[in-house]
Scaffold this active site. Structure first.
Site, PDB file in Angstrom:
ATOM      1  N   GLY A  65       0.896  -1.278   0.048  1.00 45.07           N
ATOM      2  CA  GLY A  65       0.048  -0.005   0.125  1.00 45.07           C
ATOM      3  C   GLY A  65       0.908   1.501   0.202  1.00 45.07           C
ATOM      4  N   CYS A  66       0.188   2.238   0.452  1.00 41.05           N
ATOM      5  CA  CYS A  66       0.906   3.619   0.541  1.00 41.05           C
ATOM      6  C   CYS A  66       2.328   3.411   1.121  1.00 41.05           C
ATOM      7  CB  CYS A  66       0.283   4.715   1.142  1.00 41.05           C
ATOM      8  SG  CYS A  66       0.853   6.198   1.397  1.00 41.05           S
ATOM      9  N   PHE A  67       3.388   3.640   0.778  1.00 44.90           N
ATOM     10  CA  PHE A  67       4.730   3.886   1.614  1.00 44.90           C
ATOM     11  C   PHE A  67       4.549   4.673   2.782  1.00 44.90           C
ATOM     12  CE2 PHE A  67       6.736   6.133  -2.584  1.00 44.90           C
ATOM     13  CZ  PHE A  67       5.944   7.178  -2.279  1.00 44.90           C
TER      14      PHE A  67
END
Length: 244
Positions: A65-67
């Protein structure tokens, strides 16, 4: 970043996810009146197969997902000496946030974790990754984020890491730890490219930012609850001047 840049970044990130945000009030109301979008961490068994402990620093590259959230979690893990946001799975030429965000480059938002194997093993990092940082059963998405750039993936840096990762996925699936099969892919031989400076340390610098507060901060709570022995309150931060 100044306030204007932060506001622009928030708008761009929501736009790339397909959510049209009319105003900050609309964002707050939407977040307050929908179900929690952060994944709740669960207890899972440790890997049966792990790597040998050594005094030499090693690196692991993980995507889920979003880092911002993945980086934030591992910056709080004892034994981690650096966690840098970036892109893996595609070429250097298009490892740029605006292009990666189209979902057409093959990249995943990923985090390169440099760790001390004498303090924490690769297998333990994977245990934290699977149980506290994201949902490994979601295909090409995490929470509100959709697209192959948000896929769950492990990018091993050597053959031993690849073997440990594959064996652990098989172990967890066999034990039916999750209600659905794990869709995490092990993708060896893929280079890692460091993300833009404004993505580094984003969770730590913006803990009350709406996306961070509702999506990513619960992951830090997962780490504290599930891995109290590995949690450290003071995170290890990326030195922005050397990030790129």
């Amino acid at each position: 970043m100044n306030k204007a840049s932060i506001a622009k970044l928030f708008f761009v990130r929501w736009m790339t996810r397909g959510a049209l945000v009319a105003s900050s009030l609309a964002v707050a109301l939407a977040l307050a009146h929908r179900p929690a979008i952060a994944e709740e961490g669960i207890v899972i068994p440790a890997p049966k197969l792990d790597m040998q402990r050594s005094a030499k620093l090693e690196t692991a590259v993980l995507a889920g997902g979003c880092f911002w959230g993945i980086q934030g979690v591992f910056q709080h893990v004892t034994g981690v000496v650096d966690a840098t946001s970036g892109y893996a799975g595609g070429s250097k030429a298009d490892a740029v946030y605006d292009i990666v965000g189209t979902g057409t480059t093959g990249h995943a938002e990923a985090v390169k974790i440099t760790f001390d194997p004498s303090k924490i093993s690769y297998g333990r990092l994977l245990q934290i990754y699977f149980s506290a940082s994201h949902d490994p059963t979601q295909l090409n998405r995490q929470g509100p984020d959709k697209g192959t750039q948000y896929r769950t993936a492990i990018f091993p840096t050597n053959d031993e890491q690849a073997s440990v990762a594959k064996a652990y996925i098989a172990q967890l699936d066999s034990a039916k730890v999750f209600e659905r099969p794990i869709v995490t892919k092990v993708e060896p031989g893929k280079a890692f490219f460091v993300a833009e400076d404004y993505h580094q340390n984003f969770l730590e610098l913006n803990p009350t930012y709406p996306y961070i507060a509702y999506v990513d901060m619960p992951k830090i709570e997962n780490l504290k609850r599930l891995f109290p022995g590995e949690y450290r309150q003071k995170p290890v931060l990326v030195k922005i001047s050397t990030a790129n």
